[in-house]
Scaffold this motif. Structure first.
Motif, PDB file in Angstrom:
ATOM      1  N   PHE A  78       0.838  -1.184   0.000  1.00  0.00           N
ATOM      2  CA  PHE A  78       0.000   0.000   0.000  1.00  0.00           C
ATOM      3  C   PHE A  78       0.883   1.248   0.000  1.00  0.00           C
ATOM      4  CE2 PHE A  78      -4.170  -1.803   0.948  1.00  0.00           C
ATOM      5  CZ  PHE A  78      -3.835  -3.071   1.378  1.00  0.00           C
TER       6      PHE A  78
ATOM      7  N   ILE B 162      -0.157   5.715  -5.186  1.00  0.00           N
ATOM      8  CA  ILE B 162      -1.210   4.731  -5.463  1.00  0.00           C
ATOM      9  C   ILE B 162      -1.180   4.361  -6.949  1.00  0.00           C
ATOM     10  CG2 ILE B 162      -3.706   4.334  -5.421  1.00  0.00           C
ATOM     11  CD1 ILE B 162      -3.581   6.658  -3.156  1.00  0.00           C
TER      12      ILE B 162
ATOM     13  N   LYS C  71      -1.573  -0.293  -3.670  1.00  0.00           N
ATOM     14  CA  LYS C  71      -2.956  -0.003  -3.275  1.00  0.00           C
ATOM     15  C   LYS C  71      -3.002   1.286  -2.452  1.00  0.00           C
ATOM     16  CE  LYS C  71      -4.556  -4.028  -4.693  1.00  0.00           C
ATOM     17  NZ  LYS C  71      -5.395  -4.126  -5.847  1.00  0.00           N
ATOM     18  N   ASN C  72      -4.189   1.821  -2.294  1.00  0.00           N
ATOM     19  CA  ASN C  72      -4.413   3.029  -1.510  1.00  0.00           C
ATOM     20  C   ASN C  72      -4.380   2.693  -0.019  1.00  0.00           C
ATOM     21  OD1 ASN C  72      -5.335   5.334  -0.243  1.00  0.00           O
ATOM     22  ND2 ASN C  72      -7.073   5.632  -1.624  1.00  0.00           N
TER      23      ASN C  72
ATOM     24  N   GLU D 101      -9.994  -2.002   1.464  1.00  0.00           N
ATOM     25  CA  GLU D 101      -8.825  -2.772   1.009  1.00  0.00           C
ATOM     26  C   GLU D 101      -8.006  -3.259   2.207  1.00  0.00           C
ATOM     27  OE1 GLU D 101      -7.509  -3.756  -1.916  1.00  0.00           O
ATOM     28  OE2 GLU D 101      -8.499  -2.551  -3.436  1.00  0.00           O
TER      29      GLU D 101
END
Length: 147
Positions: free
Chosen positions: A27, A32, A47-48, A54
């Protein structure tokens, strides 16, 4: 030679049995969608790190992002019902009754006790104190020093 040993060890561990059982998802708060490290289990980028949906899909989260991120993310994640393990380098949760400061091997028994009691939040200690404790841990263990 040490460099070659580290490279070999990393290669063996990354491609070996240890990480095959781990789904590594990376992450980011600032990149991102950027390229994830080669150890990532998927090829879909970073990923965020602020996406609670998530994050909550993970069994274990390891954060080295800092106290502000922990403050913004940990509480809401817990309130959402997430029951995973939070491992954090920030000082934010250090004094929480629901966390264990991790300094293995110095406090291995405290870590095991926390796991047995169902604690799921593990945080790093103060760097200076951690180094000092690791330096004298053997002396305490042998009874050469009194606590």
């Amino acid at each position: 030679m040490a460099r070659n040993g580290r490279q070999r060890s990393h290669r063996e561990n990354a491609g070996g049995r240890r990480l095959r059982r781990v789904e590594a998802i990376f992450f980011s708060t600032s990149n991102i969608g950027g390229a994830a490290p080669k150890e990532a289990s998927h090829d879909d980028g970073l990923k965020n790190a602020k996406d609670l949906r998530e994050l909550s899909a993970c069994d274990v989260l390891i954060s080295c992002q800092g106290g502000e991120y922990t403050t913004e993310t940990y509480g809401p994640l817990q309130k959402s019902g997430w029951k995973g393990f939070w491992i954090d380098a920030a000082s934010t949760l250090r004094m929480s009754d629901d966390s264990v400061i991790v300094l293995d091997p110095v406090n291995r028994d405290v870590i095991r006790d926390g796991l047995a009691r169902g604690l799921r939040t593990f945080v790093g200690g103060n760097c200076t104190v951690s180094l000092m404790l690791m330096a004298v841990a053997g002396s305490f263990g042998r009874g050469w020093l009194n606590g």
